[in-house]
Design a protein around this motif. Structure first.
Motif, short mmCIF file in Angstrom:
data_model
loop_
_atom_site.label_atom_id
_atom_site.label_comp_id
_atom_site.label_asym_id
_atom_site.label_seq_id
_atom_site.Cartn_x
_atom_site.Cartn_y
_atom_site.Cartn_z
N SER A 61 -9.12 0.57 -2.48
CA SER A 61 -8.49 1.26 -3.61
C SER A 61 -7.11 1.83 -3.26
O SER A 61 -6.33 2.17 -4.14
CB SER A 61 -9.40 2.36 -4.15
OG SER A 61 -9.66 3.32 -3.13
N ASP A 62 -6.78 1.96 -1.95
CA ASP A 62 -5.46 2.43 -1.52
C ASP A 62 -4.42 1.32 -1.56
O ASP A 62 -3.23 1.57 -1.36
CB ASP A 62 -5.52 3.01 -0.11
CG ASP A 62 -6.30 4.32 -0.06
OD1 ASP A 62 -6.38 5.00 -1.10
OD2 ASP A 62 -6.81 4.65 1.02
N ILE A 63 -4.85 0.08 -1.79
CA ILE A 63 -3.93 -1.06 -1.86
C ILE A 63 -3.46 -1.17 -3.31
O ILE A 63 -4.26 -1.19 -4.24
CB ILE A 63 -4.63 -2.36 -1.40
CG1 ILE A 63 -5.00 -2.24 0.07
CG2 ILE A 63 -3.74 -3.56 -1.66
CD1 ILE A 63 -5.85 -3.38 0.59
N TYR A 64 -2.12 -1.24 -3.48
CA TYR A 64 -1.54 -1.31 -4.82
C TYR A 64 -1.56 -2.72 -5.40
O TYR A 64 -1.66 -2.91 -6.60
CB TYR A 64 -0.10 -0.80 -4.81
CG TYR A 64 0.04 0.66 -4.45
CD1 TYR A 64 -0.95 1.59 -4.72
CD2 TYR A 64 1.18 1.11 -3.83
CE1 TYR A 64 -0.81 2.93 -4.40
CE2 TYR A 64 1.33 2.45 -3.50
CZ TYR A 64 0.34 3.34 -3.79
OH TYR A 64 0.51 4.67 -3.45
N GLY A 65 -1.38 -3.72 -4.54
CA GLY A 65 -1.33 -5.08 -5.05
C GLY A 65 -1.23 -6.10 -3.93
O GLY A 65 -1.04 -5.76 -2.76
N VAL A 66 -1.38 -7.38 -4.32
CA VAL A 66 -1.33 -8.50 -3.39
C VAL A 66 -0.12 -9.36 -3.74
O VAL A 66 0.08 -9.71 -4.92
CB VAL A 66 -2.62 -9.35 -3.49
CG1 VAL A 66 -2.56 -10.55 -2.56
CG2 VAL A 66 -3.84 -8.50 -3.19
N TYR A 125 0.85 -1.20 0.00
CA TYR A 125 0.00 0.00 0.00
C TYR A 125 0.88 1.24 0.00
O TYR A 125 2.08 1.18 0.21
CB TYR A 125 -0.96 0.00 1.20
CG TYR A 125 -0.29 -0.26 2.53
CD1 TYR A 125 0.28 0.76 3.26
CD2 TYR A 125 -0.24 -1.55 3.04
CE1 TYR A 125 0.90 0.51 4.48
CE2 TYR A 125 0.37 -1.81 4.25
CZ TYR A 125 0.94 -0.78 4.97
OH TYR A 125 1.55 -1.03 6.17
N GLY A 126 0.26 2.39 -0.24
CA GLY A 126 0.98 3.65 -0.31
C GLY A 126 1.52 4.09 1.04
O GLY A 126 0.96 3.77 2.09
N GLN A 127 2.60 4.83 1.02
CA GLN A 127 3.28 5.26 2.25
C GLN A 127 2.38 6.05 3.17
O GLN A 127 2.47 5.94 4.39
CB GLN A 127 4.52 6.08 1.89
CG GLN A 127 5.34 6.46 3.12
CD GLN A 127 6.66 7.10 2.75
OE1 GLN A 127 6.93 7.36 1.59
NE2 GLN A 127 7.49 7.33 3.73
N TYR A 128 1.49 6.86 2.63
CA TYR A 128 0.62 7.69 3.47
C TYR A 128 -0.82 7.20 3.46
O TYR A 128 -1.73 7.94 3.81
CB TYR A 128 0.71 9.15 3.01
CG TYR A 128 2.13 9.66 3.08
CD1 TYR A 128 2.73 9.90 4.31
CD2 TYR A 128 2.88 9.85 1.93
CE1 TYR A 128 4.04 10.34 4.39
CE2 TYR A 128 4.19 10.29 2.00
CZ TYR A 128 4.76 10.54 3.23
OH TYR A 128 6.06 10.96 3.30
N SER A 129 -1.03 5.95 3.07
CA SER A 129 -2.39 5.39 2.99
C SER A 129 -2.91 5.02 4.37
O SER A 129 -2.16 4.63 5.26
CB SER A 129 -2.39 4.13 2.13
OG SER A 129 -2.03 4.43 0.81
N GLY A 130 -4.20 5.11 4.51
CA GLY A 130 -4.88 4.61 5.70
C GLY A 130 -4.76 5.48 6.93
O GLY A 130 -4.06 6.48 6.96
N THR A 131 -5.48 5.05 7.95
CA THR A 131 -5.49 5.70 9.25
C THR A 131 -5.03 4.70 10.28
O THR A 131 -5.52 3.57 10.32
CB THR A 131 -6.93 6.17 9.59
OG1 THR A 131 -7.36 7.07 8.57
CG2 THR A 131 -6.99 6.86 10.94
N GLU A 132 -4.06 5.10 11.11
CA GLU A 132 -3.53 4.21 12.14
C GLU A 132 -4.51 4.17 13.31
O GLU A 132 -4.96 5.20 13.78
CB GLU A 132 -2.18 4.75 12.60
CG GLU A 132 -1.31 3.71 13.27
CD GLU A 132 0.09 4.23 13.51
OE1 GLU A 132 0.32 4.77 14.61
OE2 GLU A 132 0.93 4.10 12.61
N ILE A 133 -4.84 2.95 13.76
CA ILE A 133 -5.71 2.78 14.91
C ILE A 133 -5.12 1.72 15.84
O ILE A 133 -4.33 0.89 15.41
CB ILE A 133 -7.15 2.38 14.51
CG1 ILE A 133 -7.16 1.06 13.74
CG2 ILE A 133 -7.83 3.48 13.73
CD1 ILE A 133 -8.53 0.50 13.52
#
Length: 91
Positions: free
Chosen positions: A84-89, A63-71
């Motif tokens: 959609s923020d995931i680039y690949g598997v 995934y992208g370096q700044y993707s998502g929210t840390e919880i």
């Protein structure tokens, strides 16, 4: 153990720990560690009406370096992001 259940097209990811040492054995200080870009899918939402989810639990994703929210859930750190923020598997 309770894990957060993502809604719609969101994915819960457990990030891979940052590297502690370089290949030559030099220890990397916390301030210089790069944010990991790889992780394991822990939970997935149901998807949107016309867009089923393509990732599943246990997939290792990039995934992208700044993707998502840390919880934090039960003292563990996760990222929640849209699929959609995931680039690949990784296969």
């Amino acid at each position: 153990m309770s894990v957060l259940k993502p809604l719609a097209d969101r994915v819960l990811i457990e990030p891979t720990p940052a590297e502690e040492k370089t290949a030559s054995g030099i220890i990397i200080p916390d301030a210089a560690k790069e944010k990991p870009l790889k992780g394991t899918v822990v939970a997935v939402g149901e998807g949107k009406k016309d867009e089923p989810m393509t990732v599943k639990n246990g997939d290792t994703v990039l995934y992208g370096q700044y993707s998502g929210t840390e919880i934090k859930v039960e003292d563990k750190t996760y990222l929640i992001m849209k699929e959609s923020d995931i680039y690949g598997v990784f296969q």
